[in-house]
Design a protein around this motif. Structure first.
Motif, PDB file in Angstrom:
ATOM      1  N   PRO A 224      34.866  27.224  45.716  1.00  0.00           N
ATOM      2  CA  PRO A 224      36.015  26.446  45.246  1.00  0.00           C
ATOM      3  C   PRO A 224      36.376  26.737  43.795  1.00  0.00           C
ATOM      4  O   PRO A 224      37.482  26.402  43.351  1.00  0.00           O
ATOM      5  CB  PRO A 224      35.560  24.988  45.429  1.00  0.00           C
ATOM      6  CG  PRO A 224      34.068  25.050  45.428  1.00  0.00           C
ATOM      7  CD  PRO A 224      33.709  26.369  46.036  1.00  0.00           C
ATOM      8  N   GLN A 225      35.456  27.387  43.047  1.00  0.00           N
ATOM      9  CA  GLN A 225      35.724  27.721  41.652  1.00  0.00           C
ATOM     10  C   GLN A 225      36.438  29.069  41.492  1.00  0.00           C
ATOM     11  O   GLN A 225      36.762  29.467  40.370  1.00  0.00           O
ATOM     12  CB  GLN A 225      34.405  27.755  40.862  1.00  0.00           C
ATOM     13  CG  GLN A 225      33.644  26.443  40.876  1.00  0.00           C
ATOM     14  CD  GLN A 225      34.470  25.290  40.331  1.00  0.00           C
ATOM     15  OE1 GLN A 225      35.108  25.419  39.283  1.00  0.00           O
ATOM     16  NE2 GLN A 225      34.472  24.179  41.044  1.00  0.00           N
ATOM     17  N   SER A 226      36.667  29.763  42.602  1.00  0.00           N
ATOM     18  CA  SER A 226      37.377  31.042  42.518  1.00  0.00           C
ATOM     19  C   SER A 226      38.751  30.840  41.896  1.00  0.00           C
ATOM     20  O   SER A 226      39.479  29.915  42.279  1.00  0.00           O
ATOM     21  CB  SER A 226      37.540  31.649  43.914  1.00  0.00           C
ATOM     22  OG  SER A 226      38.518  32.681  43.889  1.00  0.00           O
ATOM     23  N   PRO A 227      39.153  31.679  40.949  1.00  0.00           N
ATOM     24  CA  PRO A 227      40.487  31.546  40.361  1.00  0.00           C
ATOM     25  C   PRO A 227      41.609  31.822  41.345  1.00  0.00           C
ATOM     26  O   PRO A 227      42.763  31.479  41.081  1.00  0.00           O
ATOM     27  CB  PRO A 227      40.480  32.570  39.216  1.00  0.00           C
ATOM     28  CG  PRO A 227      39.393  33.531  39.557  1.00  0.00           C
ATOM     29  CD  PRO A 227      38.362  32.747  40.307  1.00  0.00           C
ATOM     30  N   LEU A 228      41.293  32.419  42.501  1.00  0.00           N
ATOM     31  CA  LEU A 228      42.317  32.673  43.519  1.00  0.00           C
ATOM     32  C   LEU A 228      42.434  31.521  44.511  1.00  0.00           C
ATOM     33  O   LEU A 228      43.382  31.482  45.303  1.00  0.00           O
ATOM     34  CB  LEU A 228      42.006  33.961  44.288  1.00  0.00           C
ATOM     35  CG  LEU A 228      41.914  35.257  43.487  1.00  0.00           C
ATOM     36  CD1 LEU A 228      41.768  36.452  44.432  1.00  0.00           C
ATOM     37  CD2 LEU A 228      43.113  35.452  42.566  1.00  0.00           C
ATOM     38  N   ALA A 229      41.477  30.593  44.505  1.00  0.00           N
ATOM     39  CA  ALA A 229      41.472  29.511  45.493  1.00  0.00           C
ATOM     40  C   ALA A 229      42.717  28.647  45.352  1.00  0.00           C
ATOM     41  O   ALA A 229      43.196  28.361  44.249  1.00  0.00           O
ATOM     42  CB  ALA A 229      40.217  28.661  45.330  1.00  0.00           C
ATOM     43  N   GLY A 230      43.256  28.263  46.475  1.00  0.00           N
ATOM     44  CA  GLY A 230      44.447  27.415  46.494  1.00  0.00           C
ATOM     45  C   GLY A 230      44.708  26.971  47.913  1.00  0.00           C
ATOM     46  O   GLY A 230      43.869  27.162  48.808  1.00  0.00           O
ATOM     47  N   GLU A 231      45.856  26.405  48.139  1.00  0.00           N
ATOM     48  CA  GLU A 231      46.182  25.922  49.472  1.00  0.00           C
ATOM     49  C   GLU A 231      46.178  27.077  50.471  1.00  0.00           C
ATOM     50  O   GLU A 231      46.956  28.018  50.366  1.00  0.00           O
ATOM     51  CB  GLU A 231      47.544  25.240  49.471  1.00  0.00           C
ATOM     52  CG  GLU A 231      47.892  24.587  50.800  1.00  0.00           C
ATOM     53  CD  GLU A 231      49.204  23.831  50.763  1.00  0.00           C
ATOM     54  OE1 GLU A 231      49.619  23.334  51.830  1.00  0.00           O
ATOM     55  OE2 GLU A 231      49.815  23.744  49.677  1.00  0.00           O
ATOM     56  N   GLY A 232      45.278  26.999  51.439  1.00  0.00           N
ATOM     57  CA  GLY A 232      45.185  28.032  52.466  1.00  0.00           C
ATOM     58  C   GLY A 232      44.535  29.316  52.010  1.00  0.00           C
ATOM     59  O   GLY A 232      44.525  30.298  52.758  1.00  0.00           O
ATOM     60  N   VAL A 233      43.963  29.341  50.798  1.00  0.00           N
ATOM     61  CA  VAL A 233      43.351  30.557  50.254  1.00  0.00           C
ATOM     62  C   VAL A 233      41.900  30.281  49.889  1.00  0.00           C
ATOM     63  O   VAL A 233      41.609  29.349  49.130  1.00  0.00           O
ATOM     64  CB  VAL A 233      44.099  31.069  49.005  1.00  0.00           C
ATOM     65  CG1 VAL A 233      43.410  32.322  48.446  1.00  0.00           C
ATOM     66  CG2 VAL A 233      45.549  31.354  49.324  1.00  0.00           C
ATOM     67  N   ASP A 246      34.332  35.389  36.377  1.00  0.00           N
ATOM     68  CA  ASP A 246      35.356  34.722  37.197  1.00  0.00           C
ATOM     69  C   ASP A 246      34.742  33.646  38.094  1.00  0.00           C
ATOM     70  O   ASP A 246      35.260  33.336  39.165  1.00  0.00           O
ATOM     71  CB  ASP A 246      36.188  35.729  37.993  1.00  0.00           C
ATOM     72  CG  ASP A 246      35.388  36.509  39.030  1.00  0.00           C
ATOM     73  OD1 ASP A 246      34.151  36.537  38.934  1.00  0.00           O
ATOM     74  OD2 ASP A 246      36.003  37.086  39.945  1.00  0.00           O
ATOM     75  N   HIS A 247      33.625  33.067  37.621  1.00  0.00           N
ATOM     76  CA  HIS A 247      33.052  31.833  38.183  1.00  0.00           C
ATOM     77  C   HIS A 247      32.377  31.999  39.541  1.00  0.00           C
ATOM     78  O   HIS A 247      32.411  31.088  40.367  1.00  0.00           O
ATOM     79  CB  HIS A 247      34.123  30.737  38.279  1.00  0.00           C
ATOM     80  CG  HIS A 247      34.805  30.432  36.988  1.00  0.00           C
ATOM     81  ND1 HIS A 247      34.131  30.346  35.783  1.00  0.00           N
ATOM     82  CD2 HIS A 247      36.113  30.191  36.700  1.00  0.00           C
ATOM     83  CE1 HIS A 247      34.990  30.066  34.828  1.00  0.00           C
ATOM     84  NE2 HIS A 247      36.193  29.976  35.333  1.00  0.00           N
ATOM     85  N   PHE A 248      31.733  33.143  39.762  1.00  0.00           N
ATOM     86  CA  PHE A 248      30.944  33.315  40.978  1.00  0.00           C
ATOM     87  C   PHE A 248      29.465  33.383  40.618  1.00  0.00           C
ATOM     88  O   PHE A 248      29.056  34.177  39.771  1.00  0.00           O
ATOM     89  CB  PHE A 248      31.359  34.589  41.730  1.00  0.00           C
ATOM     90  CG  PHE A 248      32.548  34.396  42.609  1.00  0.00           C
ATOM     91  CD1 PHE A 248      32.418  34.241  43.981  1.00  0.00           C
ATOM     92  CD2 PHE A 248      33.821  34.347  42.061  1.00  0.00           C
ATOM     93  CE1 PHE A 248      33.515  34.039  44.791  1.00  0.00           C
ATOM     94  CE2 PHE A 248      34.936  34.138  42.860  1.00  0.00           C
ATOM     95  CZ  PHE A 248      34.785  33.987  44.231  1.00  0.00           C
ATOM     96  N   PRO A 249      28.646  32.545  41.261  1.00  0.00           N
ATOM     97  CA  PRO A 249      27.199  32.641  41.041  1.00  0.00           C
ATOM     98  C   PRO A 249      26.644  33.873  41.738  1.00  0.00           C
ATOM     99  O   PRO A 249      27.277  34.439  42.643  1.00  0.00           O
ATOM    100  CB  PRO A 249      26.673  31.363  41.695  1.00  0.00           C
ATOM    101  CG  PRO A 249      27.665  31.063  42.783  1.00  0.00           C
ATOM    102  CD  PRO A 249      29.001  31.499  42.246  1.00  0.00           C
ATOM    103  N   ALA A 250      25.471  34.293  41.341  1.00  0.00           N
ATOM    104  CA  ALA A 250      24.833  35.440  41.995  1.00  0.00           C
ATOM    105  C   ALA A 250      24.542  35.126  43.455  1.00  0.00           C
ATOM    106  O   ALA A 250      24.239  33.996  43.819  1.00  0.00           O
ATOM    107  CB  ALA A 250      23.542  35.801  41.267  1.00  0.00           C
ATOM    108  N   GLY A 251      24.666  36.154  44.308  1.00  0.00           N
ATOM    109  CA  GLY A 251      24.346  36.000  45.726  1.00  0.00           C
ATOM    110  C   GLY A 251      25.594  35.865  46.584  1.00  0.00           C
ATOM    111  O   GLY A 251      26.698  35.923  46.073  1.00  0.00           O
TER     112      GLY A 251
END
Length: 360
Positions: A224-233, A246-251
């Motif tokens: 949910p922290q992805s900068p691309l996340a949005g409605e339907g994405v 860009d807010h992704f944890p390892a793994g």
């Protein structure tokens, strides 16, 4: 890979960076096992970068350096890719079909099965091979680490089987056909099977460790922290070696060996849209299923093209681009982002100085 003036990216120029599945050019003589019974029907593809093929007949679709390679393999039921080891990352993205990964120089160290939508990253410096389990042809999309992934190391039994069918391998990875009559072995230094000492350095990790190198399609969880996340994405991390800007944890696949890239899964529901944004690293898109419209800024206007299942597109650094699902079914893409530390995207709504930095 350097940025180029975004106004240079006409529709024609971007089509040069699009490799449609229907246009893939296969090589049937890519490796030393090409005549070995059980392996004769495999097709090898080099989509981006030089790849690891041993044949001068291998077609390279996009030669530009990306910091990684993209290859592919297509095989029918029962076809085997022989046991080999890589010096850089080798990733299997299963587009179609069910497959078995075999481990160890003689397949003695176990196996793992993977199916459509699954991803496996096999560690470097260990023997692996793969075979197609179900009827019909299947396709694997395969990112490889570094601009020059080197050549593969074959298991001893592969050399013997190839020699029985007239093929030898020269130092540096060039195939020699001893049945053609157009060779002089005395003038060629031949590659030899790995020694016992070398085999000791290529030991297989435990199956428990290897299972951590596989992510099933149903296990890929949206961030949910992805900068691309949005409605339907939704964007899910698949291979993330370390926490990223860009807010992704390892793994879930981090690996104890270098990958040189991130792999993400992007899902767009019907009508979903990711607005224009630029990235500071190259990204390569592969459509797993559905269709997606990719748009981009070209000078003062915009262009777009439609990608379908199995298509690959290399998006240049710094070009503002967007994604839209205009179909009635979800679109699923796998995205390779260069470097192990992808930066935040810069959206078109950002201040002008940020946009300039994204294309620098």
């Amino acid at each position: 890979m350097s940025a180029i003036n975004p106004s240079a990216w006409t529709l024609e120029a971007m089509r040069e960076r699009l490799v449609r599945y229907a246009d893939l050019q296969a090589c049937r003589t890519a490796f030393i096992d090409t005549r070995t019974p059980g392996s004769t029907e495999k097709e090898n593809f080099t989509i981006i970068g030089p790849g690891v093929s041993e044949s001068p007949d291998q077609h390279v679709h996009i030669r530009e350096k990306h910091g990684f390679n993209i290859g592919g393999a297509r095989q029918p039921f029962g076809c085997v890719n022989s046991q080999h080891s890589h010096d850089t990352a080798e990733v299997f993205v299963v587009h179609t079909g069910h497959w078995r990964l075999h481990f160890g120089p003689n397949k003695e160290d176990g196996s793992l099965d993977i199916g459509p939508g699954d991803v496996a990253s096999v560690p470097i410096h260990m023997f692996r091979g793969f075979s197609k389990l179900d009827q019909g042809k299947g396709f694997l999309w395969m990112p490889l680490g570094q601009d020059d992934p080197g050549k593969v190391t074959w298991a001893p039994a592969v050399f013997k089987a190839a020699e029985d069918h007239g093929l030898k391998l020269a130092k540096g990875g060039k195939l020699i056909d001893t049945t053609s009559g157009n060779y002089e072995l005395k003038e060629v230094e031949l590659e030899t099977p790995p020694s016992e000492a070398a085999l000791e350095q290529l030991k297989t990790p435990s199956l428990e460790q290897l299972e951590r190198c596989v992510v099933r399609a149903e296990q890929m969880v949206a961030n949910p922290q992805s900068p691309l996340a949005g409605e339907g994405v939704e964007e899910a991390g698949v291979i993330v070696p370390q926490e990223t800007p860009d807010h992704f944890p390892a793994g879930p696949i981090a690996g104890w060996w270098p990958h040189d890239f991130n792999l993400r899964r992007l899902t767009l529901q019907t009508g979903a849209y990711v607005p224009l944004h630029a990235r500071k690293e190259v990204e390569v898109l592969f459509v797993q299923s559905g269709t997606v419209e990719v748009g981009w800024k070209n000078g003062d206007g915009e262009e777009s093209l439609l990608m379908g299942a199995g298509d690959t597109l290399s998006m240049p650094v710094g070009v503002q681009h967007s994604f839209r699902n205009t179909s009635s079914a979800p679109a699923v893409l796998f995205v390779v982002r260069g470097t192990e530390q992808p930066q935040m995207p810069v959206f078109a709504s950002a201040p002008i100085e940020e946009l300039a930095g994204a294309s620098a």
